[in-house]
Write a protein that holds these residues in place. Structure first.
Motif, PDB file in Angstrom:
ATOM      1  N   ARG A  67      -0.338   7.620  -0.501  1.00 25.44           N
ATOM      2  CA  ARG A  67       0.185   6.387   0.087  1.00 25.44           C
ATOM      3  C   ARG A  67      -0.749   5.913   1.199  1.00 25.44           C
ATOM      4  O   ARG A  67      -1.235   6.714   1.998  1.00 25.44           O
ATOM      5  CB  ARG A  67       1.565   6.620   0.685  1.00 25.44           C
ATOM      6  N   TYR A  68      -0.922   4.602   1.254  1.00 29.24           N
ATOM      7  CA  TYR A  68      -1.764   3.977   2.277  1.00 29.24           C
ATOM      8  C   TYR A  68      -1.009   2.788   2.857  1.00 29.24           C
ATOM      9  O   TYR A  68      -0.501   1.949   2.110  1.00 29.24           O
ATOM     10  CB  TYR A  68      -3.107   3.531   1.678  1.00 29.24           C
ATOM     11  N   LEU A  69      -0.953   2.752   4.169  1.00 30.35           N
ATOM     12  CA  LEU A  69      -0.326   1.636   4.868  1.00 30.35           C
ATOM     13  C   LEU A  69      -1.408   0.605   5.145  1.00 30.35           C
ATOM     14  O   LEU A  69      -2.394   0.891   5.825  1.00 30.35           O
ATOM     15  CB  LEU A  69       0.310   2.108   6.170  1.00 30.35           C
TER      16      LEU A  69
ATOM     17  N   ARG B 214       1.448  -8.696  -8.367  1.00 37.70           N
ATOM     18  CA  ARG B 214       0.687  -8.030  -9.432  1.00 37.70           C
ATOM     19  C   ARG B 214       0.602  -6.520  -9.166  1.00 37.70           C
ATOM     20  O   ARG B 214       0.777  -5.708 -10.076  1.00 37.70           O
ATOM     21  CB  ARG B 214      -0.705  -8.633  -9.577  1.00 37.70           C
ATOM     22  N   LEU B 215       0.336  -6.154  -7.914  1.00 37.81           N
ATOM     23  CA  LEU B 215       0.271  -4.736  -7.565  1.00 37.81           C
ATOM     24  C   LEU B 215       1.630  -4.058  -7.751  1.00 37.81           C
ATOM     25  O   LEU B 215       1.708  -2.917  -8.208  1.00 37.81           O
ATOM     26  CB  LEU B 215      -0.215  -4.557  -6.124  1.00 37.81           C
ATOM     27  N   ARG B 216       2.690  -4.771  -7.412  1.00 40.14           N
ATOM     28  CA  ARG B 216       4.048  -4.233  -7.576  1.00 40.14           C
ATOM     29  C   ARG B 216       4.334  -3.985  -9.060  1.00 40.14           C
ATOM     30  O   ARG B 216       4.900  -2.949  -9.436  1.00 40.14           O
ATOM     31  CB  ARG B 216       5.060  -5.205  -6.971  1.00 40.14           C
ATOM     32  N   GLU B 217       3.924  -4.918  -9.925  1.00 37.51           N
ATOM     33  CA  GLU B 217       4.119  -4.773 -11.376  1.00 37.51           C
ATOM     34  C   GLU B 217       3.373  -3.555 -11.914  1.00 37.51           C
ATOM     35  O   GLU B 217       3.800  -2.944 -12.890  1.00 37.51           O
ATOM     36  CB  GLU B 217       3.654  -6.036 -12.105  1.00 37.51           C
ATOM     37  N   GLN B 218       2.253  -3.206 -11.283  1.00 40.33           N
ATOM     38  CA  GLN B 218       1.448  -2.051 -11.684  1.00 40.33           C
ATOM     39  C   GLN B 218       1.974  -0.745 -11.081  1.00 40.33           C
ATOM     40  O   GLN B 218       1.411   0.323 -11.316  1.00 40.33           O
ATOM     41  CB  GLN B 218      -0.006  -2.240 -11.250  1.00 40.33           C
ATOM     42  N   GLY B 219       3.021  -0.839 -10.277  1.00 38.78           N
ATOM     43  CA  GLY B 219       3.562   0.335  -9.616  1.00 38.78           C
ATOM     44  C   GLY B 219       2.733   0.799  -8.430  1.00 38.78           C
ATOM     45  O   GLY B 219       2.848   1.936  -7.987  1.00 38.78           O
ATOM     46  N   ARG B 220       1.898  -0.095  -7.894  1.00 36.13           N
ATOM     47  CA  ARG B 220       1.000   0.244  -6.794  1.00 36.13           C
ATOM     48  C   ARG B 220       1.589  -0.043  -5.415  1.00 36.13           C
ATOM     49  O   ARG B 220       1.194   0.574  -4.447  1.00 36.13           O
ATOM     50  CB  ARG B 220      -0.309  -0.538  -6.907  1.00 36.13           C
TER      51      ARG B 220
ATOM     52  N   TYR C  72       1.884  -3.568   3.851  1.00 37.58           N
ATOM     53  CA  TYR C  72       2.373  -3.092   2.568  1.00 37.58           C
ATOM     54  C   TYR C  72       1.976  -1.639   2.370  1.00 37.58           C
ATOM     55  O   TYR C  72       0.992  -1.168   2.926  1.00 37.58           O
ATOM     56  CB  TYR C  72       1.948  -3.977   1.398  1.00 37.58           C
ATOM     57  N   LEU C  73       2.803  -0.941   1.613  1.00 38.40           N
ATOM     58  CA  LEU C  73       2.595   0.465   1.318  1.00 38.40           C
ATOM     59  C   LEU C  73       2.024   0.553  -0.090  1.00 38.40           C
ATOM     60  O   LEU C  73       2.685   0.205  -1.064  1.00 38.40           O
ATOM     61  CB  LEU C  73       3.910   1.230   1.431  1.00 38.40           C
ATOM     62  N   LEU C  74       0.788   0.989  -0.166  1.00 34.78           N
ATOM     63  CA  LEU C  74       0.003   0.985  -1.406  1.00 34.78           C
ATOM     64  C   LEU C  74      -0.177   2.398  -1.926  1.00 34.78           C
ATOM     65  O   LEU C  74      -0.423   3.317  -1.146  1.00 34.78           O
ATOM     66  CB  LEU C  74      -1.360   0.358  -1.096  1.00 34.78           C
ATOM     67  N   HIS C  75      -0.086   2.571  -3.225  1.00 33.45           N
ATOM     68  CA  HIS C  75      -0.384   3.844  -3.874  1.00 33.45           C
ATOM     69  C   HIS C  75      -1.795   3.762  -4.446  1.00 33.45           C
ATOM     70  O   HIS C  75      -2.113   2.825  -5.188  1.00 33.45           O
ATOM     71  CB  HIS C  75       0.612   4.125  -5.009  1.00 33.45           C
ATOM     72  N   ALA C  76      -2.635   4.737  -4.087  1.00 31.88           N
ATOM     73  CA  ALA C  76      -4.009   4.777  -4.578  1.00 31.88           C
ATOM     74  C   ALA C  76      -4.467   6.228  -4.657  1.00 31.88           C
ATOM     75  O   ALA C  76      -3.889   7.116  -4.018  1.00 31.88           O
ATOM     76  CB  ALA C  76      -4.931   3.980  -3.653  1.00 31.88           C
TER      77      ALA C  76
ATOM     78  N   ILE D  58      -7.735  -6.713   8.182  1.00 30.88           N
ATOM     79  CA  ILE D  58      -7.088  -5.755   7.299  1.00 30.88           C
ATOM     80  C   ILE D  58      -7.493  -4.350   7.734  1.00 30.88           C
ATOM     81  O   ILE D  58      -8.675  -4.061   7.890  1.00 30.88           O
ATOM     82  CB  ILE D  58      -7.527  -5.965   5.829  1.00 30.88           C
ATOM     83  N   THR D  59      -6.511  -3.487   7.924  1.00 28.82           N
ATOM     84  CA  THR D  59      -6.788  -2.082   8.197  1.00 28.82           C
ATOM     85  C   THR D  59      -6.022  -1.224   7.198  1.00 28.82           C
ATOM     86  O   THR D  59      -4.919  -1.586   6.763  1.00 28.82           O
ATOM     87  CB  THR D  59      -6.417  -1.667   9.636  1.00 28.82           C
ATOM     88  N   VAL D  60      -6.636  -0.114   6.835  1.00 30.33           N
ATOM     89  CA  VAL D  60      -6.077   0.793   5.836  1.00 30.33           C
ATOM     90  C   VAL D  60      -5.890   2.157   6.494  1.00 30.33           C
ATOM     91  O   VAL D  60      -6.834   2.698   7.073  1.00 30.33           O
ATOM     92  CB  VAL D  60      -7.020   0.909   4.613  1.00 30.33           C
ATOM     93  N   HIS D  61      -4.684   2.691   6.390  1.00 34.26           N
ATOM     94  CA  HIS D  61      -4.368   3.986   6.980  1.00 34.26           C
ATOM     95  C   HIS D  61      -3.725   4.866   5.919  1.00 34.26           C
ATOM     96  O   HIS D  61      -2.743   4.455   5.281  1.00 34.26           O
ATOM     97  CB  HIS D  61      -3.364   3.839   8.133  1.00 34.26           C
ATOM     98  N   GLU D  62      -4.264   6.096   5.738  1.00 32.71           N
ATOM     99  CA  GLU D  62      -3.563   7.046   4.877  1.00 32.71           C
ATOM    100  C   GLU D  62      -2.259   7.406   5.574  1.00 32.71           C
ATOM    101  O   GLU D  62      -2.245   7.706   6.767  1.00 32.71           O
ATOM    102  CB  GLU D  62      -4.389   8.300   4.644  1.00 32.71           C
ATOM    103  N   TRP D  63      -1.168   7.327   4.824  1.00 26.83           N
ATOM    104  CA  TRP D  63       0.129   7.531   5.446  1.00 26.83           C
ATOM    105  C   TRP D  63       0.811   8.713   4.796  1.00 26.83           C
ATOM    106  O   TRP D  63       1.119   8.687   3.601  1.00 26.83           O
ATOM    107  CB  TRP D  63       0.981   6.268   5.303  1.00 26.83           C
TER     108      TRP D  63
END
Length: 84
Positions: free
Chosen positions: A3-5, A28-34, A49-53, A76-81
């Protein structure tokens, strides 16, 4: 998947016309389960947003393809959560 915030903070010169493009990107990302969660901040300063990668590099690449990032009007900042 990890998960990434993703924090998207508006700059003073942001273009409000980019917001619907950003929302479509998240859909689109939500449809992909991301995307697990997303939403704006109450003070209108931006949102998150909470992103799965697979890893930080993939999460950053996805976040940097977001129209709000491409427009140059948002930070934009990306944090491993490691949420529990």
């Amino acid at each position: 998947m990890n998960r990434y915030l993703i924090l998207a903070m508006r700059r003073p010169h942001f273009d409000p016309a980019v917001v619907p493009l950003h929302q479509a990107f998240l859909d689109r990302l939500r449809e992909q389960g991301r995307v697990e969660l997303s939403g704006p901040f109450g003070d209108k300063s931006g949102g998150a947003y909470l992103l799965h990668a697979a890893d930080l590099a993939e999460a950053t690449a996805i976040a940097h393809s977001d129209p709000v990032h491409l427009s140059g009007g948002w930070d934009i900042t990306v944090h491993e959560w490691q949420a529990h």
